[in-house]
Design a protein around this motif. Structure first.
Motif, PDB file in Angstrom:
ATOM      1  N   SER A   1      -8.506   1.119   4.619  1.00  0.00           N
ATOM      2  CA  SER A   1      -8.380   1.700   5.790  1.00  0.00           C
ATOM      3  C   SER A   1      -8.728   3.230   4.955  1.00  0.00           C
ATOM      4  O   SER A   1      -8.754   3.435   3.929  1.00  0.00           O
ATOM      5  N   GLU A   2      -8.751   4.166   5.764  1.00  0.00           N
ATOM      6  CA  GLU A   2      -8.891   5.637   5.587  1.00  0.00           C
ATOM      7  C   GLU A   2      -8.042   6.620   5.999  1.00  0.00           C
ATOM      8  O   GLU A   2      -7.063   6.335   6.935  1.00  0.00           O
ATOM      9  N   GLY A   3      -7.758   7.764   5.388  1.00  0.00           N
ATOM     10  CA  GLY A   3      -6.497   8.631   5.390  1.00  0.00           C
ATOM     11  C   GLY A   3      -7.040   9.782   6.592  1.00  0.00           C
ATOM     12  O   GLY A   3      -6.438   9.671   7.740  1.00  0.00           O
ATOM     13  N   LEU A   4      -8.130  10.296   6.566  1.00  0.00           N
ATOM     14  CA  LEU A   4      -8.700  11.401   7.302  1.00  0.00           C
ATOM     15  C   LEU A   4      -7.957  12.839   7.638  1.00  0.00           C
ATOM     16  O   LEU A   4      -8.585  13.687   7.542  1.00  0.00           O
ATOM     17  N   ALA A   5      -6.571  12.420   7.212  1.00  0.00           N
ATOM     18  CA  ALA A   5      -5.827  13.943   7.242  1.00  0.00           C
ATOM     19  C   ALA A   5      -5.042  13.624   6.224  1.00  0.00           C
ATOM     20  O   ALA A   5      -3.937  12.983   5.992  1.00  0.00           O
ATOM     21  N   ILE A   6      -5.103  14.537   5.071  1.00  0.00           N
ATOM     22  CA  ILE A   6      -4.416  14.236   3.805  1.00  0.00           C
ATOM     23  C   ILE A   6      -3.506  15.622   3.544  1.00  0.00           C
ATOM     24  O   ILE A   6      -3.918  16.845   3.760  1.00  0.00           O
TER      25      ILE A   6
ATOM     26  N   ILE B   1       0.890  -1.201   0.117  1.00  0.00           N
ATOM     27  CA  ILE B   1       0.187   0.114   0.031  1.00  0.00           C
ATOM     28  C   ILE B   1       0.958   1.343   0.080  1.00  0.00           C
ATOM     29  O   ILE B   1       2.099   1.378   0.577  1.00  0.00           O
ATOM     30  N   ASP B   2       0.337   2.371  -0.552  1.00  0.00           N
ATOM     31  CA  ASP B   2       1.052   3.739  -0.366  1.00  0.00           C
ATOM     32  C   ASP B   2       0.725   4.074   0.848  1.00  0.00           C
ATOM     33  O   ASP B   2      -0.415   4.262   1.162  1.00  0.00           O
ATOM     34  N   PRO B   3       1.944   4.577   1.698  1.00  0.00           N
ATOM     35  CA  PRO B   3       1.637   4.762   3.348  1.00  0.00           C
ATOM     36  C   PRO B   3       1.348   6.177   3.161  1.00  0.00           C
ATOM     37  O   PRO B   3       2.088   7.116   3.513  1.00  0.00           O
ATOM     38  N   ASP B   4       0.096   6.681   2.777  1.00  0.00           N
ATOM     39  CA  ASP B   4      -0.024   7.917   2.687  1.00  0.00           C
ATOM     40  C   ASP B   4      -0.487   8.941   4.089  1.00  0.00           C
ATOM     41  O   ASP B   4      -0.572  10.106   3.889  1.00  0.00           O
ATOM     42  N   SER B   5      -0.694   8.134   5.263  1.00  0.00           N
ATOM     43  CA  SER B   5      -1.001   8.779   6.322  1.00  0.00           C
ATOM     44  C   SER B   5      -0.697   8.042   7.381  1.00  0.00           C
ATOM     45  O   SER B   5      -0.770   6.738   7.028  1.00  0.00           O
TER      46      SER B   5
ATOM     47  N   ARG C   1      -5.556  18.774   4.811  1.00  0.00           N
ATOM     48  CA  ARG C   1      -6.952  18.891   4.946  1.00  0.00           C
ATOM     49  C   ARG C   1      -7.512  17.861   5.711  1.00  0.00           C
ATOM     50  O   ARG C   1      -7.071  16.605   5.542  1.00  0.00           O
ATOM     51  N   ILE C   2      -8.087  18.399   6.773  1.00  0.00           N
ATOM     52  CA  ILE C   2      -8.868  17.258   7.674  1.00  0.00           C
ATOM     53  C   ILE C   2     -10.333  16.909   7.139  1.00  0.00           C
ATOM     54  O   ILE C   2     -11.120  17.612   6.935  1.00  0.00           O
ATOM     55  N   ASP C   3     -10.520  15.274   6.911  1.00  0.00           N
ATOM     56  CA  ASP C   3     -11.804  15.014   6.279  1.00  0.00           C
ATOM     57  C   ASP C   3     -12.411  14.268   7.369  1.00  0.00           C
ATOM     58  O   ASP C   3     -13.426  13.317   7.027  1.00  0.00           O
ATOM     59  N   SER C   4     -12.283  14.488   8.554  1.00  0.00           N
ATOM     60  CA  SER C   4     -13.113  13.749   9.657  1.00  0.00           C
ATOM     61  C   SER C   4     -14.059  14.973  10.506  1.00  0.00           C
ATOM     62  O   SER C   4     -13.918  16.321  10.479  1.00  0.00           O
TER      63      SER C   4
ATOM     64  N   ALA D   1      -1.032   2.817  10.337  1.00  0.00           N
ATOM     65  CA  ALA D   1      -1.362   2.173  11.770  1.00  0.00           C
ATOM     66  C   ALA D   1      -2.286   1.007  11.639  1.00  0.00           C
ATOM     67  O   ALA D   1      -2.464  -0.100  12.196  1.00  0.00           O
ATOM     68  N   GLN D   2      -3.408   1.273  10.631  1.00  0.00           N
ATOM     69  CA  GLN D   2      -4.672   0.240  10.461  1.00  0.00           C
ATOM     70  C   GLN D   2      -3.933  -0.870   9.856  1.00  0.00           C
ATOM     71  O   GLN D   2      -4.551  -2.063  10.174  1.00  0.00           O
ATOM     72  N   GLN D   3      -3.286  -0.694   8.939  1.00  0.00           N
ATOM     73  CA  GLN D   3      -2.587  -1.948   8.379  1.00  0.00           C
ATOM     74  C   GLN D   3      -1.830  -2.978   9.275  1.00  0.00           C
ATOM     75  O   GLN D   3      -1.975  -3.879   9.330  1.00  0.00           O
TER      76      GLN D   3
END
Ligand SMILES: Cc1cc2nc3c(=O)[nH]c(=O)nc-3n(C[C@H](O)[C@H](O)[C@H](O)COP(=O)(O)OP(=O)(O)OC[C@H]3O[C@@H](n4cnc5c(N)ncnc54)[C@H](O)[C@@H]3O)c2cc1C
Ligand SMILES: Nc1ncnc2c1ncn2[C@@H]1O[C@H](COP(=O)(O)O)[C@@H](O)[C@H]1O
Lengths: 246, 321
Positions: free
Chosen positions: A206-211, A88-92, B143-146, A97-99
């Motif tokens: 998994s999801e990022g939430l902060a991009i 996976i691309d570790p983008d956040s 950007r915060i998406d939550s 952590a989820q992985q």
């Protein structure tokens, strides 16, 4: 003891940092990548020492593309028994952590090691997130880890000093300087690393939430103002009147 | 509502708490909401956070919070944030803060950014946060998406001002989970502003030649009310305590003024100090790389320059009482 070490890959400390696509992405052109020093020198080596003292296994886990397998092989050459790469691309930090949590929740590790932070994004997040996802105690910035019978004794860096904590396994720990001494892989290690198991697993959802939306480098520093070594009154005046810091 | 976890030490709110509360109050004003502070443990001066912008101060006093445990603290903070319907939770970027941030974010399913040093902006209903990365060699916007954001506020990012008045502290009753760790001992040098909080830092390196020469560094720090720091080889050879070591592998600091004495300015050293607002470098070698990162430079022998600087500062201090 069953030990897991999370290893990340970062640009080398002296790398020139630049961005491409109008500041949308890191520019890896001409950059050497290394194993994150906290993961390599402190987390991994202390895990190996514990295995040597008490028996058991050391597994390393990395979230990243196939190109990063050189870093994983290095960890195996230093002495890890086996490795997992989550493709996976570790983008956040949350993605990572989820992985790792998805793997660790069923595997029953006694200790999960991370570095205190990655030297690129300096997030210092993955360890605490893992502990949160797995509902385990978390000790950050550990500079020492020993065992007295079944209980672990950890020294942790705090502002202006240190703190000593005891706890039982399982737990998550983030490693800072002092935990161990760097080990250079030897020829035998490098040869055996080639045949040690490296399992590639597909990521869980998994999801990022902060991009990170865009990147930039700071404006160049204005030239240094030189002050005559015989005239410290002038330096004091500049610090007071111009820089306004005293 | 913006909730701020206000860190305490020895029963008193820390400087980082004043900063985070003031930061939270400014964010709240921009977003048309209010800022509240949360204290865990037996602090006695929480009410003063009102003066720095907290409309309410909540406190959970429980024997289970007497010493720090990241898991226990994270669960209590997350449960208060949920109860109060916080949309932003601010934590300090201190060592305990760093132990909490990731865990709290996971418990709240919140997007999280650490080391924030500038007030975030709201665009199209989303929070955009600026942060430093690559040890200050770059910046990024996130950007915060939550629904809720967790941010840790870097030390010295904002100068807290007293703009309001004290408020009454509201006790909260929250179930405190039993800690799985036990703090055996806390060793902390007393009477010194810890490095991450220090506004002025006087730092010295291998150019000092011998640990017995540190008197001139301490004298300079003394007149400035500064905290002392050192380069890595100095700590490694036991000349100075480990907790003074700044840089890539040591502590990252961002004081208003950093004075580097007999330090060459290797990239790994700069990584920990280049976010300082003003850097003064004293080095006998005009080619020392540190001058490229400095605002003010003095080329000279530190054994002559440093005592002279201390004298000039004493004169200045007595003129400005
Ligand atoms: C992965 C990695 C991580 C590292 N992490 C850190 C870190 O966190 N922090 C850190 O500090 N280093 C770190 N280092 C080490 C770093 O690369 C340098 O070696 C170190 O910072 C040098 O310390 P120094 O400047 O005190 O000593 P030196 O490089 O020996 O410099 C001494 C300086 O003093 C000057 N000097 C000598 N005598 C006098 C005099 N009489 N008057 C005035 N000036 C004088 C000299 O001109 C010279 O510039 C790291 C290295 C690596 C590889
Ligand atoms: N891509 C990754 N794969 C595996 N472990 C990682 C990865 N990124 C970070 N980590 C671990 O998490 C630690 C802290 O990273 P960070 O929260 O990004 O500062 C690192 O020192 C590693 O131990």
């Amino acid at each position: 003891m069953k030990l897991l070490v999370a290893i990340s890959q970062t640009p080398e400390t002296t790398a020139r940092i630049a961005f491409k696509d109008g500041g949308k992405a890191f520019d890896p052109n001409g950059v050497n990548f290394i194993m994150n020093p906290y993961d390599e020198w402190y987390a991994l080596v202390r895990a190996l020492e514990l295995k040597e003292e008490k028996g058991g296994t050391v597994t390393v886990i990395h979230c990243g593309p196939a190109a990063n397998e050189v870093t994983i092989r290095k960890a195996l050459a230093i002495g890890a028994d086996d490795a997992i790469r989550v493709d996976i691309d570790p983008d956040s930090a949350y993605t990572v952590a989820q992985q790792i949590a998805a793997h660790a929740s069923a595997a029953g590790y006694d200790i999960i090691f991370t570095g205190k932070e990655t030297i690129d994004y300096n997030g210092a997040l993955v360890g605490g997130m893992l502990a949160g996802l797995l509902d385990l105690p978390f000790i950050s910035h550990a500079s020492k880890l020993t065992f007295h019978g079944d209980s672990a004794l950890v020294t942790r860096d705090i502002e202006g000093g240190e703190e000593e904590i005891s706890l039982n396994t399982p737990f998550v720990i983030s490693a800072a300087k002092g935990m161990a001494e760097q080990r250079i892989p030897n020829m035998r290690g490098i040869m055996s690393a080639k045949t040690k198991p490296l399992q590639v697993v597909a990521p869980v959802a998994s999801e990022g939430l902060a991009i990170h939306t865009d990147f930039r480098v700071p404006a160049a520093k204005t030239a240094v103002k030189m002050v005559d070594p015989g005239n410290m009154d002038e330096l004091v005046r500049l610090l007071h009147e111009e820089a306004k810091v005293i | 509502m913006i909730l701020v976890y206000a860190e305490t030490q020895d029963g008193k709110v820390k400087k980082s708490a004043l900063e985070s509360v003031y930061f939270g109050a400014k964010m709240a004003a921009a977003q048309g909401t209010s800022c509240a502070a949360l204290i865990l443990g037996d602090s006695t001066d929480g009410g003063r956070l009102g003066a720095y912008g907290a409309k309410e101060v909540f406190q959970v006093s429980d024997p289970g919070l007497a010493s720090f445990d990241s898991q226990t603290f994270a669960k209590v903070i997350a449960s208060v944030a949920t109860d109060k319907g916080a949309t932003v939770l601010l934590l300090p970027d201190s060592s305990n803060g760093k132990s909490l941030t990731g865990m709290v974010a996971v418990l709240l399913k919140a997007g999280v950014i650490t080391g924030v040093n500038k007030l975030p902006e709201v665009k199209d209903g989303k929070l955009y946060v600026e942060r430093a990365l690559f040890s200050g060699k770059a910046f990024a916007t996130c950007r915060i998406d939550s629904a809720i954001a967790v941010l840790s506020v870097a030390g010295n990012s904002i100068k807290p001002q007293q703009e309001g008045s004290e408020v009454a502290v509201t006790p909260l009753s929250v179930t405190v989970p039993v800690s799985k760790t036990k703090v055996i001992e806390v060793k902390r040098s007393v009477g010194i502003v810890p490095l991450p909080e220090a506004e002025i830092v006087v730092s010295a390196g291998r150019g000092m030649k011998d640990p017995s020469n540190w008197g001139i560094v301490e004298d300079l720090a003394g007149v400035l009310g500064a905290t002392t720091a050192c380069s890595r080889p100095v700590a490694d050879s036991g000349w100075r305590p480990h907790h003074e070591h700044v840089g890539q592998t040591g502590i990252a600091i961002r004081p208003n003024l950093y004075i580097a004495i007999g330090i060459s300015g290797a990239i790994q050293h700069l990584a920990g100090v280049n976010s300082s607002k003003v850097i003064v470098v004293i080095n006998k070698d005009p080619e020392a790389p540190f001058f490229k990162a400095a605002d003010y430079g003095v080329v000279g022998d530190l054994f002559e320059v440093v005592p002279k600087l201390t004298e000039s500062l004493k004169k200045f201090k007595s003129a400005h009482h």
